[in-house]
Design a protein around this motif. Structure first.
Motif, short mmCIF file in Angstrom:
data_model
loop_
_atom_site.label_atom_id
_atom_site.label_comp_id
_atom_site.label_asym_id
_atom_site.label_seq_id
_atom_site.Cartn_x
_atom_site.Cartn_y
_atom_site.Cartn_z
N GLU A 4 -6.11 -9.42 33.64
CA GLU A 4 -5.88 -10.69 33.16
C GLU A 4 -7.11 -11.64 33.59
O GLU A 4 -7.75 -11.46 34.80
CB GLU A 4 -4.62 -11.42 33.52
CG GLU A 4 -3.40 -10.91 32.85
CD GLU A 4 -2.14 -11.65 33.35
OE1 GLU A 4 -2.33 -12.51 34.35
OE2 GLU A 4 -1.14 -11.53 32.82
N LEU A 5 -7.75 -12.46 32.63
CA LEU A 5 -8.60 -13.24 32.90
C LEU A 5 -7.87 -14.54 33.47
O LEU A 5 -7.14 -15.18 32.75
CB LEU A 5 -9.67 -13.60 31.89
CG LEU A 5 -10.94 -14.43 32.12
CD1 LEU A 5 -12.15 -13.46 32.44
CD2 LEU A 5 -11.18 -15.39 30.75
N THR A 6 -8.20 -15.05 34.67
CA THR A 6 -7.44 -16.39 35.06
C THR A 6 -8.12 -17.54 35.22
O THR A 6 -7.62 -18.53 35.11
CB THR A 6 -6.97 -15.93 36.73
OG1 THR A 6 -8.23 -15.59 37.48
CG2 THR A 6 -6.02 -14.75 36.68
N SER A 7 -9.61 -17.48 35.16
CA SER A 7 -10.38 -18.67 34.99
C SER A 7 -11.83 -18.66 34.49
O SER A 7 -12.44 -17.34 34.79
CB SER A 7 -10.41 -19.73 36.23
OG SER A 7 -11.00 -18.89 37.38
N ALA A 8 -12.48 -19.17 33.97
CA ALA A 8 -13.98 -19.43 33.60
C ALA A 8 -14.33 -20.54 33.80
O ALA A 8 -14.02 -21.71 33.16
CB ALA A 8 -13.89 -18.84 32.11
N SER A 9 -15.54 -20.71 34.81
CA SER A 9 -15.77 -22.20 35.12
C SER A 9 -17.20 -22.54 34.29
O SER A 9 -17.55 -21.62 33.42
CB SER A 9 -16.26 -22.13 36.69
OG SER A 9 -17.40 -21.17 36.85
N SER A 10 -17.70 -23.58 34.52
CA SER A 10 -18.67 -24.11 33.96
C SER A 10 -19.92 -23.02 34.07
O SER A 10 -21.04 -23.12 33.09
CB SER A 10 -19.25 -25.46 33.94
OG SER A 10 -19.44 -25.68 35.37
N SER A 11 -19.96 -22.34 35.14
CA SER A 11 -21.15 -21.44 35.21
C SER A 11 -21.28 -20.36 34.74
O SER A 11 -21.95 -19.27 34.60
CB SER A 11 -21.18 -21.22 36.86
OG SER A 11 -20.13 -20.55 37.26
N ALA A 12 -20.09 -19.85 33.91
CA ALA A 12 -19.88 -18.78 33.17
C ALA A 12 -21.01 -18.82 31.83
O ALA A 12 -20.99 -19.90 31.33
CB ALA A 12 -18.48 -18.43 32.75
#
Length: 452
Positions: free
Chosen positions: A89-97
């Motif tokens: 599962e993808l749990t988070s994607a920050s602004s640096s992604a």
């Protein structure tokens, strides 16, 4: 000052007059001087209420715009998806992604090292000997010679494991679980522990070996001590749930268009609140009286600068107008957001939208500057200055009213004293006349009461 007619009645009646009502009647005409001041004060206070509402509306509009113009706001948010949530599962994607597609193969999951002892039939049996855990020796003593007290002693030692007593139908066991997952958390254990009550050795067994997760990301081998992997895709955190070497998982990282749409709708709603308040002042109320800011230069300035700001800002690539973001103008000055248009431009020209909102001299930056100049953000802002002007005028009016009331209070005291004296004189006239008659009768022998 007008004159006040007062009827004292017949001077010889002895009834006198009502001093309080007489003083009130005399002062009434003088109190009328306060009426214009009170009316002006009421008008200014009504303006204050509207100015406060506008200040609050503009503050909300500023906040809604900041989420779009801040470099770390919604325009920088990312979202992702997994083609198989049973594997990862993808749990988070920050602004640096960075937006893109990735292929991940999960070969094996990370494991946390654990050890457990033989079952002891009676958990209260006395223990002896020692345990060496990760190079640290725990010697059994009088305060740690049962399973529970030994577990407590191990936990207090802080040597990289958590100790617990597990009890089932076969008895009680000492369980040791590493506080670090992966291969680096592998427990090193040697034991000379003995159940002194039964004279039996207490042996330990490996429950689970410490192991790193093994996966590949776009063909590159990656290991992780935890099943929560943060080093596979920059700015993205994935949770490994099962090993599936034969089933690659597709992970998509995209801009969070839904968050941008929500933020843009919030901006439109906040802008409409300001315009609705302005429109409400450009008419008469239900009684036919003008609204507090009807015809106000402050209101006209606010309206003109907001309209100009909506049409301003430097272009960014293909985006040169807020209309291209789906923001449509209504006849009453309010706005409507066409989400289909916005979603389309976010899909095709996301970077241009970001530039239109965040570049120097862009729409977003110039509109932010305009809002700072209009609201209450500084002591030079439009609404702040209008409030200060009203406050100054109100202070002068209140002082005038206070001074006048002080004068009236003094005059009321003086009048009351003077009229009380006059009233006493009038009330005493009949008795004085009676005394005169009696003196006359005594001197002349003429009986005034018999008329002869």
């Amino acid at each position: 000052m007008g004159t006040v007619g007062i009827n004292f009645g017949a001077a010889t009646s002895g009834q006198g007059f009502d001093v309080a009502s007489t003083v009130t009647a005399i002062l009434a005409s003088q109190q009328a001087i306060e009426t214009p001041w009170q009316n002006q004060l009421t008008s200014l206070q009504a303006q204050d209420t509207v100015l406060s509402t506008l200040g609050s509306d503009l503050s909300s509009l500023t906040t809604s715009l900041q989420s779009l113009t801040d470099f770390s706001g919604v325009m920088s948010q990312m979202q992702g998806s997994s083609s198989n949530n049973n594997v990862l599962e993808l749990t988070s994607a920050s602004s640096s992604a960075i937006a893109g597609s990735h292929t991940i193969v999960v070969n094996s999951l990370a494991q946390t090292s654990s050890e457990y002892s033989d079952a002891i039939a009676n958990a209260s049996d006395t223990l002896s000997g020692s345990l060496t855990i990760n190079g640290n020796t725990i010697t059994v003593g009088s305060s740690s010679n049962t399973l529970s007290t030994l577990a407590s002693a191990i936990n207090q030692a802080s040597i990289g494991v958590t100790a617990n007593v597990i009890t089932d139908a076969s008895g009680s066991r000492l369980s040791l679980v590493s506080t670090s997952s992966g291969a680096a958390g592998q427990i090193s254990l040697s034991s000379s522990l003995t159940d002194s009550t039964t004279s039996s050795a207490v042996n330990f067994y490996t429950g689970q070996a410490g192991q790193d997760a093994s996966l590949s990301v776009d063909g590159v081998a990656v290991t992780s001590a935890s099943n929560t992997v943060t080093n596979a895709i920059p700015g993205v955190t994935v949770q490994l749930l099962s090993a599936s070497a034969s089933s690659p998982v597709q992970v998509e990282i995209t801009n969070d268009d839904s968050a941008v749409t929500t933020a843009m709708q919030s901006f439109v709603t906040a802008y409409n609140a300001v315009v609705t308040t302005i429109n409400g002042q450009e008419k008469n109320d239900s009684s036919g009286n003008a609204e507090p800011l009807f015809g106000s230069p402050t209101l006209a300035t606010l309206q003109n600068q907001l309209t100009s700001a909506l049409l301003g800002g430097a272009a960014s690539g293909s985006i040169s107008s807020i209309n291209q973001l789906g923001v449509e103008f209504n006849q009453d000055g309010t706005l409507t957001l066409n989400t289909d248009t916005l979603n389309s431009v976010l899909t095709s020209n996301y970077s241009d939208v970001v530039g239109f909102l965040q570049n120097s001299k862009s729409f977003g930056q110039t509109f932010s500057t305009t809002l700072n100049n209009l609201g209450t953000a500084s002591n030079t802002s439009l609404i702040y200055l209008a409030q200060q002007q009203n406050s100054s005028e109100e202070a002068t009016l209140n002082q005038n009213i206070s001074n006048e009331q002080a004068l009236l209070a003094t005059e009321q005291t003086n009048l009351t004293t003077e009229l009380n004296t006059a009233n006493q004189v009038m009330q005493s006239i009949p008795s004085q006349l009676n005394e005169v008659n009696e003196m006359y009768s005594a001197v002349t022998g003429y009986n005034t009461g018999n008329g002869g």
